[in-house]
Design a protein around this motif. Structure first.
Motif, PDB file in Angstrom:
ATOM      1  N   TYR A  37       0.853  -1.173   0.000  1.00 57.41           N
ATOM      2  CA  TYR A  37       0.000   0.000   0.000  1.00 57.41           C
ATOM      3  C   TYR A  37       0.890   1.223   0.000  1.00 57.41           C
ATOM      4  CZ  TYR A  37      -3.836  -3.136   1.307  1.00 57.41           C
ATOM      5  OH  TYR A  37      -4.773  -4.143   1.332  1.00 57.41           O
ATOM      6  N   ARG A  38       0.343   2.349  -0.378  1.00 57.95           N
ATOM      7  CA  ARG A  38       1.128   3.571  -0.337  1.00 57.95           C
ATOM      8  C   ARG A  38       0.265   4.731   0.129  1.00 57.95           C
ATOM      9  NH1 ARG A  38       2.252   4.351  -6.856  1.00 57.95           N
ATOM     10  NH2 ARG A  38       0.121   4.968  -7.460  1.00 57.95           N
ATOM     11  N   GLN A  39       0.946   5.730   0.657  1.00 60.02           N
ATOM     12  CA  GLN A  39       0.247   6.887   1.184  1.00 60.02           C
ATOM     13  C   GLN A  39       1.043   8.154   0.923  1.00 60.02           C
ATOM     14  OE1 GLN A  39      -0.472   6.973   5.479  1.00 60.02           O
ATOM     15  NE2 GLN A  39      -2.469   7.911   5.087  1.00 60.02           N
ATOM     16  N   VAL A  40       0.364   9.137   0.392  1.00 58.82           N
ATOM     17  CA  VAL A  40       0.902  10.480   0.233  1.00 58.82           C
ATOM     18  C   VAL A  40       0.307  11.322   1.352  1.00 58.82           C
ATOM     19  CG1 VAL A  40       1.039  12.504  -1.269  1.00 58.82           C
ATOM     20  CG2 VAL A  40       1.066  10.203  -2.257  1.00 58.82           C
ATOM     21  N   PRO A  41       1.096  12.191   1.980  1.00 60.76           N
ATOM     22  CA  PRO A  41       0.552  13.030   3.044  1.00 60.76           C
ATOM     23  C   PRO A  41      -0.723  13.744   2.608  1.00 60.76           C
ATOM     24  CG  PRO A  41       2.919  13.248   3.002  1.00 60.76           C
ATOM     25  CD  PRO A  41       2.542  12.407   1.807  1.00 60.76           C
ATOM     26  N   GLY A  42      -1.750  13.643   3.439  1.00 62.16           N
ATOM     27  CA  GLY A  42      -3.027  14.251   3.132  1.00 62.16           C
ATOM     28  C   GLY A  42      -3.991  13.344   2.399  1.00 62.16           C
ATOM     29  N   ASN A  43      -3.515  12.204   1.946  1.00 64.64           N
ATOM     30  CA  ASN A  43      -4.352  11.251   1.234  1.00 64.64           C
ATOM     31  C   ASN A  43      -4.523   9.969   2.037  1.00 64.64           C
ATOM     32  OD1 ASN A  43      -4.615  12.970  -1.001  1.00 64.64           O
ATOM     33  ND2 ASN A  43      -2.775  12.131  -1.967  1.00 64.64           N
ATOM     34  N   GLN A  44      -5.492   9.177   1.631  1.00 62.46           N
ATOM     35  CA  GLN A  44      -5.732   7.907   2.290  1.00 62.46           C
ATOM     36  C   GLN A  44      -4.728   6.857   1.834  1.00 62.46           C
ATOM     37  OE1 GLN A  44     -10.018   6.711   3.057  1.00 62.46           O
ATOM     38  NE2 GLN A  44     -10.309   8.069   1.290  1.00 62.46           N
ATOM     39  N   LEU A  45      -4.524   5.882   2.672  1.00 57.36           N
ATOM     40  CA  LEU A  45      -3.726   4.730   2.300  1.00 57.36           C
ATOM     41  C   LEU A  45      -4.410   4.022   1.140  1.00 57.36           C
ATOM     42  CD1 LEU A  45      -1.161   3.244   3.468  1.00 57.36           C
ATOM     43  CD2 LEU A  45      -2.781   1.717   4.604  1.00 57.36           C
ATOM     44  N   ALA A  46      -3.653   3.705   0.111  1.00 59.20           N
ATOM     45  CA  ALA A  46      -4.218   3.110  -1.094  1.00 59.20           C
ATOM     46  C   ALA A  46      -3.510   1.817  -1.464  1.00 59.20           C
ATOM     47  CB  ALA A  46      -4.146   4.094  -2.256  1.00 59.20           C
ATOM     48  N   ALA A  87       6.416  10.482 -11.253  1.00 56.98           N
ATOM     49  CA  ALA A  87       6.408  11.368 -10.100  1.00 56.98           C
ATOM     50  C   ALA A  87       5.238  11.066  -9.180  1.00 56.98           C
ATOM     51  CB  ALA A  87       6.366  12.827 -10.551  1.00 56.98           C
ATOM     52  N   GLU A  88       4.103  10.700  -9.756  1.00 57.20           N
ATOM     53  CA  GLU A  88       2.929  10.418  -8.958  1.00 57.20           C
ATOM     54  C   GLU A  88       3.031   9.127  -8.150  1.00 57.20           C
ATOM     55  OE1 GLU A  88       1.463  10.390 -13.319  1.00 57.20           O
ATOM     56  OE2 GLU A  88       3.143  11.244 -12.196  1.00 57.20           O
ATOM     57  N   ASP A  89       4.092   8.358  -8.365  1.00 58.23           N
ATOM     58  CA  ASP A  89       4.337   7.176  -7.548  1.00 58.23           C
ATOM     59  C   ASP A  89       5.005   7.523  -6.232  1.00 58.23           C
ATOM     60  OD1 ASP A  89       3.331   5.275  -9.465  1.00 58.23           O
ATOM     61  OD2 ASP A  89       5.207   5.462 -10.567  1.00 58.23           O
ATOM     62  N   THR A  90       5.429   8.756  -6.089  1.00 61.63           N
ATOM     63  CA  THR A  90       6.078   9.191  -4.860  1.00 61.63           C
ATOM     64  C   THR A  90       5.133   9.030  -3.681  1.00 61.63           C
ATOM     65  OG1 THR A  90       7.525  10.766  -5.996  1.00 61.63           O
ATOM     66  CG2 THR A  90       7.117  11.141  -3.656  1.00 61.63           C
ATOM     67  N   ALA A  91       5.576   8.304  -2.680  1.00 57.75           N
ATOM     68  CA  ALA A  91       4.747   8.025  -1.517  1.00 57.75           C
ATOM     69  C   ALA A  91       5.554   7.211  -0.518  1.00 57.75           C
ATOM     70  CB  ALA A  91       3.490   7.246  -1.916  1.00 57.75           C
ATOM     71  N   ILE A  92       4.982   7.016   0.640  1.00 54.87           N
ATOM     72  CA  ILE A  92       5.514   6.037   1.568  1.00 54.87           C
ATOM     73  C   ILE A  92       4.817   4.723   1.273  1.00 54.87           C
ATOM     74  CG2 ILE A  92       5.828   5.365   3.968  1.00 54.87           C
ATOM     75  CD1 ILE A  92       5.683   8.306   4.721  1.00 54.87           C
ATOM     76  N   TYR A  93       5.595   3.691   1.075  1.00 51.95           N
ATOM     77  CA  TYR A  93       5.064   2.381   0.736  1.00 51.95           C
ATOM     78  C   TYR A  93       5.088   1.483   1.964  1.00 51.95           C
ATOM     79  CZ  TYR A  93       4.968   3.536  -4.211  1.00 51.95           C
ATOM     80  OH  TYR A  93       4.674   4.106  -5.424  1.00 51.95           O
ATOM     81  N   TYR A  94       3.957   0.863   2.225  1.00 47.90           N
ATOM     82  CA  TYR A  94       3.799   0.006   3.389  1.00 47.90           C
ATOM     83  C   TYR A  94       3.524  -1.426   2.970  1.00 47.90           C
ATOM     84  CZ  TYR A  94       3.215   4.352   6.029  1.00 47.90           C
ATOM     85  OH  TYR A  94       3.396   5.588   6.596  1.00 47.90           O
ATOM     86  N   GLY A 111       4.224  -3.134   8.019  1.00 49.89           N
ATOM     87  CA  GLY A 111       5.553  -2.608   8.173  1.00 49.89           C
ATOM     88  C   GLY A 111       5.515  -1.140   8.530  1.00 49.89           C
ATOM     89  N   GLN A 112       6.679  -0.562   8.738  1.00 51.87           N
ATOM     90  CA  GLN A 112       6.773   0.838   9.141  1.00 51.87           C
ATOM     91  C   GLN A 112       6.837   1.806   7.966  1.00 51.87           C
ATOM     92  OE1 GLN A 112       8.718  -1.662  10.902  1.00 51.87           O
ATOM     93  NE2 GLN A 112       6.840  -1.599  12.146  1.00 51.87           N
ATOM     94  N   GLY A 113       7.005   1.279   6.776  1.00 50.59           N
ATOM     95  CA  GLY A 113       7.000   2.103   5.592  1.00 50.59           C
ATOM     96  C   GLY A 113       8.390   2.417   5.072  1.00 50.59           C
TER      97      GLY A 113
END
Length: 120
Positions: A37-46, A87-94, A111-113
């Motif tokens: 899963y991934r998350q960008v600040p301000g967005n939901q985990l996807a 660029a839109e793949d930038t995120a924290i990946y969990y 995981g912690q991301g």
């Protein structure tokens, strides 16, 4: 208690590649479905991608054809091979691993991301 630990994130140029890995620490449990899963600040985990113990996969539309999820069941390790990064793949990946308890109840391990940044 089991933990899932991600690695492989970093900075990559658009069009580049990265491989993320997720390995258990502590006690090792037999995982059913595992995924990323991934998350960008301000967005939901996807959801990015997931894979069953039997190898069936599912991908978010945004990554189909570019990302590949695979696993090593003996190690309860899951990987995400990312190609043609944008660029839109930038995120924290969990990393996520699911252990089924009953037909209707299970436990998710996370995981912690790991940070993935796609930038020129």
């Amino acid at each position: 208690q089991v933990q899932l630990v991600e690695s492989g994130g970093g900075l990559v140029q658009p069009g580049g590649s990265l491989r993320l890995s997720c390995a258990p620490s502590g006690r090792i449990f037999s995982m059913d479905t595992m995924g990323w899963y991934r998350q960008v600040p301000g967005n939901q985990l996807a959801l990015v991608a997931r894979i069953t113990s039997g190898g069936s996969t599912n991908y978010a539309d945004s990554v189909k054809g570019r990302f590949t999820i695979y696993r090593d069941n003996d190690k309860n390790t899951v990987y995400l091979q990312m190609e043609g990064l944008k660029a839109e793949d930038t995120a924290i990946y969990y990393c996520n691993g699911f252990v089924r308890i009953t037909t209707s109840v299970g436990v998710d391990y996370w995981g912690q991301g790991t940070q993935v940044t796609v930038s020129s």
